[in-house]
Design a protein around this motif. Structure first.
Motif, mmCIF file in Angstrom:
data_model
loop_
_atom_site.group_PDB
_atom_site.id
_atom_site.type_symbol
_atom_site.label_atom_id
_atom_site.label_comp_id
_atom_site.label_asym_id
_atom_site.label_seq_id
_atom_site.Cartn_x
_atom_site.Cartn_y
_atom_site.Cartn_z
ATOM 1 N N ALA A 8 0.994 -1.042 -0.186
ATOM 2 C CA ALA A 8 -0.113 0.281 0.015
ATOM 3 C C ALA A 8 0.663 1.666 -0.067
ATOM 4 C CB ALA A 8 -1.132 0.000 0.653
ATOM 5 N N TYR A 9 1.518 1.355 1.051
ATOM 6 C CA TYR A 9 2.981 2.867 0.454
ATOM 7 C C TYR A 9 3.749 2.095 0.024
ATOM 8 C CZ TYR A 9 0.191 3.676 4.498
ATOM 9 O OH TYR A 9 -1.089 3.866 5.043
ATOM 10 N N HIS A 10 3.807 1.300 -1.698
ATOM 11 C CA HIS A 10 5.047 1.055 -2.473
ATOM 12 C C HIS A 10 5.340 2.328 -3.296
ATOM 13 C CE1 HIS A 10 1.654 1.551 -4.917
ATOM 14 N NE2 HIS A 10 1.865 2.243 -5.989
ATOM 15 N N GLU A 11 5.088 3.590 -3.089
ATOM 16 C CA GLU A 11 5.514 4.913 -3.424
ATOM 17 C C GLU A 11 6.640 5.457 -2.659
ATOM 18 O OE1 GLU A 11 1.682 6.664 -3.838
ATOM 19 O OE2 GLU A 11 1.648 6.377 -6.009
ATOM 20 N N LYS A 12 5.957 5.558 -1.394
ATOM 21 C CA LYS A 12 6.898 5.770 -0.136
ATOM 22 C C LYS A 12 8.318 4.833 0.029
ATOM 23 C CE LYS A 12 3.684 8.005 2.999
ATOM 24 N NZ LYS A 12 3.184 7.925 4.492
ATOM 25 N N GLN A 13 8.372 3.997 -0.491
ATOM 26 C CA GLN A 13 9.339 2.694 -0.878
ATOM 27 C C GLN A 13 10.055 2.979 -2.467
ATOM 28 O OE1 GLN A 13 8.104 -1.081 0.398
ATOM 29 N NE2 GLN A 13 6.930 -0.325 1.021
ATOM 30 N N GLY A 14 9.370 4.073 -3.021
ATOM 31 C CA GLY A 14 10.649 4.148 -4.450
ATOM 32 C C GLY A 14 10.033 2.963 -5.535
ATOM 33 N N HIS A 22 1.161 -7.045 -12.704
ATOM 34 C CA HIS A 22 0.918 -8.784 -11.949
ATOM 35 C C HIS A 22 0.387 -8.686 -10.938
ATOM 36 C CE1 HIS A 22 0.795 -10.597 -15.434
ATOM 37 N NE2 HIS A 22 2.452 -10.914 -15.244
ATOM 38 N N ILE A 23 0.905 -8.186 -10.180
ATOM 39 C CA ILE A 23 1.506 -7.103 -8.342
ATOM 40 C C ILE A 23 0.052 -5.834 -9.004
ATOM 41 C CG2 ILE A 23 2.430 -5.773 -6.501
ATOM 42 C CD1 ILE A 23 4.626 -7.668 -7.080
ATOM 43 N N LYS A 24 0.808 -5.322 -9.568
ATOM 44 C CA LYS A 24 -0.868 -3.928 -9.422
ATOM 45 C C LYS A 24 -2.144 -4.106 -9.719
ATOM 46 C CE LYS A 24 -1.225 0.007 -12.371
ATOM 47 N NZ LYS A 24 -1.245 0.773 -13.595
ATOM 48 N N ARG A 25 -2.121 -4.916 -10.847
ATOM 49 C CA ARG A 25 -3.722 -6.506 -10.856
ATOM 50 C C ARG A 25 -4.141 -6.267 -9.617
ATOM 51 N NH1 ARG A 25 -5.468 -10.310 -10.129
ATOM 52 N NH2 ARG A 25 -3.797 -11.535 -10.971
ATOM 53 N N TRP A 26 -3.524 -7.455 -8.577
ATOM 54 C CA TRP A 26 -3.913 -7.631 -7.152
ATOM 55 C C TRP A 26 -3.777 -6.519 -6.806
ATOM 56 C CZ3 TRP A 26 -0.714 -7.351 -2.959
ATOM 57 C CH2 TRP A 26 -1.658 -8.103 -1.762
ATOM 58 N N PHE A 27 -2.773 -5.727 -6.744
ATOM 59 C CA PHE A 27 -2.938 -4.260 -5.793
ATOM 60 C C PHE A 27 -4.546 -3.781 -5.960
ATOM 61 C CE2 PHE A 27 -1.992 0.355 -4.508
ATOM 62 C CZ PHE A 27 -2.360 -0.089 -3.455
ATOM 63 N N GLN A 28 -4.423 -3.518 -6.811
ATOM 64 C CA GLN A 28 -5.561 -2.674 -7.416
ATOM 65 C C GLN A 28 -6.901 -3.447 -7.633
ATOM 66 O OE1 GLN A 28 -4.720 -2.042 -11.266
ATOM 67 N NE2 GLN A 28 -4.413 0.028 -11.179
ATOM 68 N N SER A 29 -7.174 -4.598 -7.161
ATOM 69 C CA SER A 29 -8.490 -5.781 -7.811
ATOM 70 C C SER A 29 -8.492 -5.550 -5.245
ATOM 71 C CB SER A 29 -8.445 -6.910 -7.482
ATOM 72 O OG SER A 29 -7.201 -7.724 -6.509
ATOM 73 N N ILE A 30 -7.473 -5.597 -4.842
ATOM 74 C CA ILE A 30 -7.798 -6.014 -3.034
ATOM 75 C C ILE A 30 -7.705 -4.397 -2.921
ATOM 76 C CG2 ILE A 30 -6.512 -5.876 -1.191
ATOM 77 C CD1 ILE A 30 -6.555 -9.071 -2.011
ATOM 78 N N GLN A 31 -7.546 -3.171 -3.252
ATOM 79 C CA GLN A 31 -7.573 -1.974 -2.715
ATOM 80 C C GLN A 31 -9.016 -1.588 -3.203
ATOM 81 O OE1 GLN A 31 -5.697 0.705 -5.102
ATOM 82 N NE2 GLN A 31 -5.094 2.132 -3.664
#
Length: 72
Positions: A8-14, A22-31
């Motif tokens: 969820a804080y991937h931007e702060k982690q650079g 694939h992670i983006k799709r998974w992240f958006q579906s959970i979000q």
């Protein structure tokens, strides 16, 4: 789902999720899940005070061998 808060804080982690489609799709579906949205809305109400001082942040983040040894 246990990994979601880490991402969820991937931007702060650079990190850029465009690099990981694939992670983006998974992240958006959970979000998009209603329970996740409710949990983050509740957390925003409850967690209003800072949990870490600026001194603690300097100790925990952004260090490397030079900063630990006292070098610029």
């Amino acid at each position: 789902m246990a990994c979601y808060p880490w991402i969820a804080y991937h931007e702060k982690q650079g990190q850029n999720l465009e690099d990981f489609p694939h992670i983006k799709r998974w992240f958006q579906s959970i979000q998009a899940r209603p329970g996740v949205q409710r949990a983050y809305a509740k957390a925003a109400e409850i967690n209003v005070a800072p949990t870490m001082t600026e001194d603690a942040k300097r100790i925990l983040f952004g260090q490397d061998a030079g900063t630990v040894r006292g070098q610029p």
